[in-house]
Design an enzyme around this catalytic site. Structure first.
Site, short mmCIF file in Angstrom:
data_model
loop_
_atom_site.label_atom_id
_atom_site.label_comp_id
_atom_site.label_asym_id
_atom_site.label_seq_id
_atom_site.Cartn_x
_atom_site.Cartn_y
_atom_site.Cartn_z
CG ASP A 46 -0.28 -0.40 2.63
OD1 ASP A 46 0.92 -0.46 2.52
OD2 ASP A 46 -1.20 -0.58 3.62
CG HIS A 84 0.36 6.95 -0.17
ND1 HIS A 84 -0.67 7.42 0.32
CD2 HIS A 84 1.15 7.88 -0.38
CE1 HIS A 84 -0.42 8.53 0.80
NE2 HIS A 84 0.83 9.18 0.26
CD GLU A 85 4.97 7.57 -1.13
OE1 GLU A 85 4.98 8.48 -1.91
OE2 GLU A 85 4.83 7.41 0.02
CG HIS A 127 1.53 11.17 -4.00
ND1 HIS A 127 0.64 12.02 -3.66
CD2 HIS A 127 1.92 10.49 -2.72
CE1 HIS A 127 0.36 11.91 -2.30
NE2 HIS A 127 1.28 11.25 -1.78
CE1 TYR A 149 0.81 15.89 -0.98
CE2 TYR A 149 2.67 16.83 0.23
CZ TYR A 149 1.91 15.80 0.02
OH TYR A 149 1.95 14.66 1.00
CD GLU A 205 -0.35 12.33 1.47
OE1 GLU A 205 -0.66 11.28 1.73
OE2 GLU A 205 0.54 12.79 0.61
CG ASP A 226 -2.33 -3.82 1.09
OD1 ASP A 226 -2.43 -5.15 0.82
OD2 ASP A 226 -2.49 -3.41 1.96
CG ASP A 241 -4.99 -7.71 2.40
OD1 ASP A 241 -4.62 -6.46 2.37
OD2 ASP A 241 -4.15 -8.42 3.03
CG ASP A 242 -5.25 -3.80 4.95
OD1 ASP A 242 -5.09 -2.71 4.59
OD2 ASP A 242 -4.48 -4.69 4.57
CD GLU A 256 -1.82 -3.18 5.88
OE1 GLU A 256 -2.00 -2.10 5.92
OE2 GLU A 256 -1.90 -4.00 4.90
CG ASP A 269 0.94 16.99 7.08
OD1 ASP A 269 1.88 16.89 6.25
OD2 ASP A 269 -0.23 16.57 7.01
CG HIS A 273 0.51 13.35 5.22
ND1 HIS A 273 1.74 14.55 4.98
CD2 HIS A 273 0.97 12.43 4.66
CE1 HIS A 273 2.18 14.07 4.05
NE2 HIS A 273 1.91 12.70 3.63
#
Ligand SMILES: [Ca+2]
Ligand SMILES: [Ca+2]
Ligand SMILES: [Ca+2]
Ligand SMILES: [Zn+2]
Length: 527
Positions: free
Chosen positions: A349, A353-354, A357, A368, A377, A388, A390-391, A396, A437, A442
């Protein structure tokens, strides 16, 4: 294990035997392939005659003069030993030969000759060429090595575009090369490139007139494997280039390449076998490919820019760096400090995620900071959770400190945000309004994360009931909102409207998907 002694590294011409006898030549045999031809040495000579294995080799070649259709004189001048190894335990002598024509190696005409002296067994494999009749001009009538290289590199760049830097020195070697039933004296020019295309180029340039007789790319795509940072087996595409396997995937877009950045420069990740042992590299490479495949299959999108942009990853960036990032060109992964994070490349994940972007940059281009930054984000998290699958937790797998993850899309407030030491917000009324931030990119992302989760999975949130429509519809809604409607300055209110419009486009005005989107944004207080 047997011990192999490398006795000889430079080639030498076999000396002529004392009194070579002209052998009879079979007219109907211009060329002989002796594949897996083995014979008992005693057929040819008494074991007691064995003095030196090299003499056995010479005698053997001469004894095959008829099959080879070469005179004894030709035989004694036509072979050099490229490699010799002796295994003492096995009494095994191994020769690799290169056939020559007028002193020039014939491309591909190599032979192996093995002698087991304790059993008098010999074996000979390989093709011997005998039908060459080529005039070799004097060196003053030949083009130079330098000229051949410039002809070949011009050819390469005409086919793939300008090469700013070759991966190593471009080399030229003389060969006799067979093409369309004719033999030519050539320079074989070899060049390795990564950009604009991965290649191990072989150009055959005529020594006499500089013509390119033949060319090919010898970088082969293969499926390799390795074990990731958590010991999971990963399969991925790599390339076999000049005897080494490299983390170059040529099958997706303009390629997927993973580099080792431990020494602050891009270094190829290579292996002598299909097994790669750098766990972070294995994961980064495999996860890039999975993410590429997700966008290709789900949205018919060819890499982050939909034009096949090459996906470049670097592993071991920084010193136990607790982060991963996308900078428009590279995905960079730190190794983590082992206290807060494991190597970040281990998270599928995180990789998705990266890379997302990159997709966001090439679609809505959400700026951003502040609301648009939080949406940026959030989209990266949404697609991270879709790859990913499964969750609904981000990160994680990479947590070393026992936390369930970096962020939870299902229940954002179950995790404490580091900078504010507050639970992540799960409602517009709980949004962060400070300047940390980049204005909480985030942090406030969690509000939209929760909405996306509710669209997919449904549930009750602050008294609002949502009936979810599943991941397949949810990802299409968000991708369409991102790629068709949203713009760099979009706000959360526009996000809500874009998701509604996307759901209407895809599933109809009165669809359950539209209702799910409306209710989900009601639940997180975004109107
Ligand atoms: Ca490092
Ligand atoms: Ca997972
Ligand atoms: Ca996850
Ligand atoms: Zn991010």
């Amino acid at each position: 294990m047997s011990i192999k002694t490398k006795v000889l590294s430079t080639a030498f011409i076999l000396g002529m035997l004392a009194s070579p006898i002209q052998g009879q030549v079979y007219a109907n045999e211009s060329q002989t392939k002796l594949n897996s031809h083995s014979s008992n040495l005693t057929e040819h000579m008494q074991a007691s005659e064995i003095v030196q294995p090299k003499q056995v080799l010479e005698s053997y070649l001469l004894s095959k003069s008829k099959q080879f259709n070469l005179s004894n004189k030709q035989i004694s001048e036509s072979f050099t030993v490229k490699d010799y190894e002796f295994d003492k335990n096995e009494n095994f002598h191994h020769y690799r030969l290169q056939q020559l024509y007028k002193g020039i190696p014939i491309y591909g005409a190599e032979q192996t000759f093995n002698i087991r002296t304790d059993s008098d067994k010999v074996s000979f494999y390989g093709e011997v060429v005998s039908d060459i009749d080529v005039e070799i001009k004097t060196s003053s009538e030949q083009i130079s090595e330098k000229k051949a290289i410039s002809i070949a590199t011009a050819g390469i760049e005409a086919s793939i575009g300008e090469v700013k830097q070759y991966d190593s020195e471009v080399t030229a070697e003389k060969f006799i090369y067979k093409f369309n039933d004719n033999y030519y004296p050539v320079y074989l020019v070899k060049a390795s490139t990564t950009s604009p295309e991965v290649g191990y180029w072989h150009y055959f340039v005529n020594i006499e007139n500089g013509q390119i007789i033949d060319s090919f790319n010898a970088a082969n795509e293969i499926t390799a494997f390795g074990y990731g940072v958590f010991g999971d087996k990963q399969m991925f595409k790599a390339s076999y280039i000049d005897g080494l396997f490299k983390m170059y995937d040529q099958t997706r877009g303009d390629g997927v390449i993973t580099y080792d950045y431990d020494n602050n420069i891009n270094e190829d990740i290579v292996s002598r076998s299909k097994l790669f042992t750098d766990g972070a590299a294995v994961d980064a490479h495999a996860n890039s490919q999975k993410t590429y495949d997700y966008y290709q299959k789900t949205f018919d999108r060819n890499s982050v820019d939909d034009q096949g942009q090459r996906l470049l990853s670097r592993v071991h960036v920084g010193d136990n760096w607790n982060n991963a990032s996308w900078n428009g060109v590279y995905m960079s992964y730190g190794d983590g400090d082992g206290i807060r994070f494991h190597p970040l490349a281990g998270g599928l994940d995180v990789a998705a995620h990266e890379m997302s972007h990159g997709v966001i940059q090439h679609t809505a281009g959400l700026i951003y900071r502040n609301e648009s930054g939080a949406l940026n984000e959030s989209f990266a998290d949404i697609f991270g959770a879709m790859v990913d699958r499964d969750d609904w937790i981000i990160g994680e797998d990479i947590m070393a400190n026992g936390a369930i993850g970096l962020r939870s899309m299902e229940d954002p407030a179950s995790l404490i945000e580091n900078r504010t030491q507050q639970p992540y917000p799960d409602h517009w009324d709980r949004r962060y309004t400070g300047s940390l931030d980049n204005g909480g990119v985030h942090i406030n992302s969690s509000i939209n994360n929760k909405a996306a989760y509710l669209v997919s999975e449904g549930g009750e949130h602050y008294g609002v009931e949502v009936t979810g429509v599943g991941r397949e519809k949810t990802e299409q809604i968000y991708y369409r909102a991102l790629s068709v409607y949203l713009t760099p300055n979009s706000t959360f209110a526009m996000m809500r409207q874009a998701a509604i419009d996307a759901a209407e486009d895809l599933y109809g005005e009165d669809s359950a998907a539209v209702t799910a989107v409306e209710q989900a944004y009601n639940a997180v207080g975004v109107q």
